[in-house]
Design an enzyme around this catalytic site. Structure first.
Site, PDB file in Angstrom:
ATOM      1  N   GLY A  58      -2.058  55.873-101.999  1.00  0.00           N
ATOM      2  CA  GLY A  58      -1.577  57.319-102.294  1.00  0.00           C
ATOM      3  C   GLY A  58      -1.568  57.833-101.167  1.00  0.00           C
ATOM      4  N   GLY A  67      -0.219  65.303 -99.904  1.00  0.00           N
ATOM      5  CA  GLY A  67      -1.390  65.907-100.485  1.00  0.00           C
ATOM      6  C   GLY A  67      -2.639  65.339 -99.544  1.00  0.00           C
ATOM      7  N   TYR A  68      -3.563  64.925-100.672  1.00  0.00           N
ATOM      8  CA  TYR A  68      -4.866  64.651-100.031  1.00  0.00           C
ATOM      9  C   TYR A  68      -4.793  63.116 -99.304  1.00  0.00           C
ATOM     10  CZ  TYR A  68      -7.722  68.377-101.547  1.00  0.00           C
ATOM     11  OH  TYR A  68      -8.455  69.627-101.736  1.00  0.00           O
ATOM     12  N   GLU A 100       7.400  56.197-103.590  1.00  0.00           N
ATOM     13  CA  GLU A 100       8.216  57.159-103.337  1.00  0.00           C
ATOM     14  C   GLU A 100       9.829  56.783-103.496  1.00  0.00           C
ATOM     15  OE1 GLU A 100       7.284  60.263-102.544  1.00  0.00           O
ATOM     16  OE2 GLU A 100       5.215  59.838-102.414  1.00  0.00           O
ATOM     17  N   ASP A 132       4.480  49.811-106.037  1.00  0.00           N
ATOM     18  CA  ASP A 132       3.550  50.525-107.338  1.00  0.00           C
ATOM     19  C   ASP A 132       2.084  49.953-107.330  1.00  0.00           C
ATOM     20  OD1 ASP A 132       2.633  50.988-109.854  1.00  0.00           O
ATOM     21  OD2 ASP A 132       3.414  50.035-111.097  1.00  0.00           O
ATOM     22  N   ALA A 133       1.085  50.830-106.781  1.00  0.00           N
ATOM     23  CA  ALA A 133      -0.145  50.374-106.716  1.00  0.00           C
ATOM     24  C   ALA A 133      -0.905  49.853-107.731  1.00  0.00           C
ATOM     25  CB  ALA A 133      -1.005  51.720-106.337  1.00  0.00           C
ATOM     26  N   TYR A 135     -11.639  66.437-109.154  1.00  0.00           N
ATOM     27  CA  TYR A 135     -11.957  67.993-109.120  1.00  0.00           C
ATOM     28  C   TYR A 135     -12.800  68.190-110.236  1.00  0.00           C
ATOM     29  CZ  TYR A 135     -10.418  72.737-109.118  1.00  0.00           C
ATOM     30  OH  TYR A 135     -10.792  73.965-109.069  1.00  0.00           O
ATOM     31  N   TYR A 190      -9.194  71.231-117.866  1.00  0.00           N
ATOM     32  CA  TYR A 190      -9.443  70.164-116.860  1.00  0.00           C
ATOM     33  C   TYR A 190     -10.573  69.120-117.060  1.00  0.00           C
ATOM     34  CZ  TYR A 190      -8.758  67.774-112.630  1.00  0.00           C
ATOM     35  OH  TYR A 190      -8.372  66.703-111.651  1.00  0.00           O
ATOM     36  N   LYS A 209     -11.626  61.455-115.048  1.00  0.00           N
ATOM     37  CA  LYS A 209     -12.310  61.467-113.651  1.00  0.00           C
ATOM     38  C   LYS A 209     -13.697  60.863-114.040  1.00  0.00           C
ATOM     39  CE  LYS A 209      -9.469  62.974-111.054  1.00  0.00           C
ATOM     40  NZ  LYS A 209      -8.689  62.171-109.889  1.00  0.00           N
TER      41      LYS A 209
HETATM   42  P1  NAD Z   1      -0.130  63.867-104.710  1.00  0.00           P
HETATM   43  O1  NAD Z   1       0.734  64.242-105.895  1.00  0.00           O
HETATM   44  O2  NAD Z   1       0.215  64.981-103.780  1.00  0.00           O
HETATM   45  O3  NAD Z   1      -0.099  62.557-104.307  1.00  0.00           O
HETATM   46  C1  NAD Z   1      -0.364  61.462-104.951  1.00  0.00           C
HETATM   47  C2  NAD Z   1       0.098  60.213-104.398  1.00  0.00           C
HETATM   48  O4  NAD Z   1      -0.030  58.988-105.324  1.00  0.00           O
HETATM   49  C3  NAD Z   1       1.416  60.058-103.442  1.00  0.00           C
HETATM   50  O5  NAD Z   1       1.109  59.356-102.081  1.00  0.00           O
HETATM   51  C4  NAD Z   1       2.066  58.987-104.342  1.00  0.00           C
HETATM   52  O6  NAD Z   1       3.270  58.343-103.711  1.00  0.00           O
HETATM   53  C5  NAD Z   1       0.963  58.240-104.763  1.00  0.00           C
HETATM   54  N1  NAD Z   1       1.491  57.292-106.025  1.00  0.00           N
HETATM   55  C6  NAD Z   1       1.481  57.816-107.321  1.00  0.00           C
HETATM   56  N2  NAD Z   1       1.845  57.072-108.300  1.00  0.00           N
HETATM   57  C7  NAD Z   1       1.701  55.768-107.438  1.00  0.00           C
HETATM   58  C8  NAD Z   1       1.727  54.473-107.706  1.00  0.00           C
HETATM   59  N3  NAD Z   1       2.200  54.103-109.150  1.00  0.00           N
HETATM   60  N4  NAD Z   1       1.868  53.560-106.785  1.00  0.00           N
HETATM   61  C9  NAD Z   1       1.566  53.759-105.578  1.00  0.00           C
HETATM   62  N5  NAD Z   1       1.447  55.203-105.128  1.00  0.00           N
HETATM   63  C10 NAD Z   1       1.245  56.048-106.047  1.00  0.00           C
HETATM   64  O7  NAD Z   1      -1.718  64.148-105.464  1.00  0.00           O
HETATM   65  P2  NAD Z   1      -2.989  64.972-104.779  1.00  0.00           P
HETATM   66  O8  NAD Z   1      -2.956  66.188-105.439  1.00  0.00           O
HETATM   67  O9  NAD Z   1      -3.171  64.837-103.280  1.00  0.00           O
HETATM   68  O10 NAD Z   1      -4.142  64.066-105.501  1.00  0.00           O
HETATM   69  C11 NAD Z   1      -4.629  63.017-104.868  1.00  0.00           C
HETATM   70  C12 NAD Z   1      -6.027  62.763-105.324  1.00  0.00           C
HETATM   71  O11 NAD Z   1      -6.850  63.831-105.388  1.00  0.00           O
HETATM   72  C13 NAD Z   1      -6.044  62.560-107.089  1.00  0.00           C
HETATM   73  O12 NAD Z   1      -7.107  61.649-107.392  1.00  0.00           O
HETATM   74  C14 NAD Z   1      -6.360  64.003-107.768  1.00  0.00           C
HETATM   75  O13 NAD Z   1      -6.958  64.256-108.924  1.00  0.00           O
HETATM   76  C15 NAD Z   1      -7.340  64.275-106.511  1.00  0.00           C
HETATM   77  N6  NAD Z   1      -7.552  65.777-106.554  1.00  0.00           N
HETATM   78  C16 NAD Z   1      -6.400  66.793-106.190  1.00  0.00           C
HETATM   79  C17 NAD Z   1      -6.765  68.094-106.224  1.00  0.00           C
HETATM   80  C18 NAD Z   1      -5.486  69.053-105.914  1.00  0.00           C
HETATM   81  O14 NAD Z   1      -5.782  70.390-106.203  1.00  0.00           O
HETATM   82  N7  NAD Z   1      -4.458  68.526-105.589  1.00  0.00           N
HETATM   83  C19 NAD Z   1      -8.245  68.544-106.231  1.00  0.00           C
HETATM   84  C20 NAD Z   1      -9.028  67.768-106.051  1.00  0.00           C
HETATM   85  C21 NAD Z   1      -8.977  66.455-106.278  1.00  0.00           C
END
Ligand code: NAD
Length: 395
Positions: free
Chosen positions: A49, A53-54, A76, A112-113, A232, A242, A251
């Site tokens: 992933g 984002g993260y 993507e 697809d992961a 989260y 949530y 979660k």
């Molecule tokens: P995001 O949507 O920005 O990124 C998701 C990533 O997952 C992308 O790289 C996407 O390509 C990949 N992905 C999705 N489906 C896929 C698949 N089938 N195969 C391969 N890759 C796939 O998400 P984010 O907000 O960065 O969240 C990432 C993690 O952090 C999640 O577990 C989320 O719950 C957690 N989180 C997010 C927040 C927030 O505020 N955004 C806060 C705390 C925790």
């Protein structure tokens, strides 16, 4: 073509390649300045992933902060005649280009992961990256950072769809439209049993465990291997939708998986952790009811107090102060979770945010909250509103 943003209901339908590249470069600069490779820092890193984002921040901090060889996997869309690619497509391209310039080994995979086939291909890619970097084929850090609406179970081929819903009672609140500052009332019906199970299937810990099993079979786990997944918790005001809702159940399952991974691989790997991260603007969080309003108030308060962080600042702190400390110890809470949401959850900050949320209206939203910052981060996540990019030129 000239690309202008197309935003509908807090969803952006396109992305700007030059803006995505600039945004990746900005994060790279931050990682270089704020992290330094030490003896114990990770050298071979897999980010599941990795593209936005993260996950993207996790890859940038490993590669450019510590000089690690990285393998990144994401799902993507490539650009076509009619549509731009998704932001992550351009971010991966930019990451690979900058890594090559810096002499860092990087391999980006699109797939697809959740599928067995992608896991097999990723294992091969990690071996290739290790060999290119002259490292033993043992992964130091596996980051699991998937956010997905659907998952096909590789065992039976059934496709599960996640739902962001409350459990037990309907949820009503107001959702902020970040583009114009208006609010729309939101009413979400409680989830059915099936929707709860499906969300756990998609966003819970099962796939993380399958990854650990596959990587173990591939011979890629070692005594230094650490793995982390993100969660989260947030303030009580969001719990109905949530923490106590479908996503919260998923979660909980992620934390269950973490405990099971630690049991199963005890003595074989260094450890697994769930890190509780701050609420930030990513493509996923902008569509969760009530979260945009909370984030705009949170950002306002945290910026005023000089404590605001984005994805890159959060992950740099996660690595430096939690996962790769000088004594090798990982600070955790009573549930064995890493807390980089500690600043967000501080009593003084939460009190100020809750007070603010009560008084915000369409009339004062631009003055009272950081809606401008929210909108900027959202646009930047799609390569728009990035300083130094000429949005009138052809790309
Ligand atoms: P995001 O949507 O920005 O990124 C998701 C990533 O997952 C992308 O790289 C996407 O390509 C990949 N992905 C999705 N489906 C896929 C698949 N089938 N195969 C391969 N890759 C796939 O998400 P984010 O907000 O960065 O969240 C990432 C993690 O952090 C999640 O577990 C989320 O719950 C957690 N989180 C997010 C927040 C927030 O505020 N955004 C806060 C705390 C925790």
């Amino acid at each position: 073509m000239v690309i202008k943003p197309m935003v509908r209901n807090n969803i952006c339908l396109n992305a700007h390649p030059a803006g995505c590249a600039k945004s990746v470069e900005r994060q790279i600069e931050y990682a270089k300045k704020n992290l330094k490779a030490e003896n114990n820092s990770p050298k071979l890193v897999l980010v599941i992933g990795c593209s936005v984002g993260y996950g993207l921040a996790s890859r940038i901090c490993a590669g450019f902060g510590y000089g690690a060889a990285t393998v990144g996997l994401s799902f993507e869309n490539e650009p076509s005649e009619k549509r731009t690619g998704t932001p992550g497509f351009y971010n991966n391209q930019a990451f690979d280009k900058e890594a090559q310039k810096a002499g860092l080994v990087s391999i980006s995979l699109n797939g697809d992961a959740f599928s067995d086939d992608t896991k097999t291909k990723t294992i091969e890619a990690v071996k290739e990256a290790a060999s290119k970097a002259g490292l033993p084929a043992k992964i130091d850090l596996i980051v699991y950072s998937i956010a997905s609406p659907v998952r096909t179970d590789p065992k039976d081929g059934v496709m599960y769809r996640s739902a962001i819903k409350p459990i037990g009672a309907a949820f009503s609140g107001k959702t902020l439209n970040m583009m114009d500052g208006t609010f729309s009332p939101t009413e979400v019906e409680p989830a059915t049993e099936e929707e709860i199970l499906n969300t756990v299937k998609v966003m819970g810990g099962e796939d993380w465990e399958l990854w650990m099993d596959a990587l173990d079979k591939g011979g890629l786990l070692g005594s230094q291997t650490r793995t982390v997944a993100y969660t989260y918790i947030g303030p009580e005001s969001s719990w109905a939708i949530y923490k106590n809702g479908t996503i919260g159940k998923a979660k909980e399952d992620l934390e269950r998986a973490c405990r099971d991974i630690n049991k199963k691989f005890s003595g074989k790997i260094n450890g697994a952790w769930v890190s509780v991260n701050k609420a930030l603007v990513t493509r996923s969080s902008a569509v969760i009811p009530t979260i945009p309003l909370y984030i705009t108030c949170l950002f306002k308060i945290m910026k005023e107090m000089g404590l605001h962080e984005g994805c890159i600042e959060q992950i740099a702190r996660l690595y430096r102060d939690c996962l790769y400390t000088s004594d090798g110890k990982v600070p955790v809470d009573s549930e064995n979770r890493v807390r980089i949401d500690d600043w967000e959850m501080r009593d003084d900050i939460q009190k100020a945010v809750m007070d603010k949320m009560k008084i915000v209206t369409t009339e004062n939203v631009f003055a009272e909250t950081d809606i401008a910052g929210f909108k900027h981060d959202f646009m930047e996540a799609h390569g728009f509103d990035v300083a130094g990019v000429d949005y009138d030129s052809e790309v």
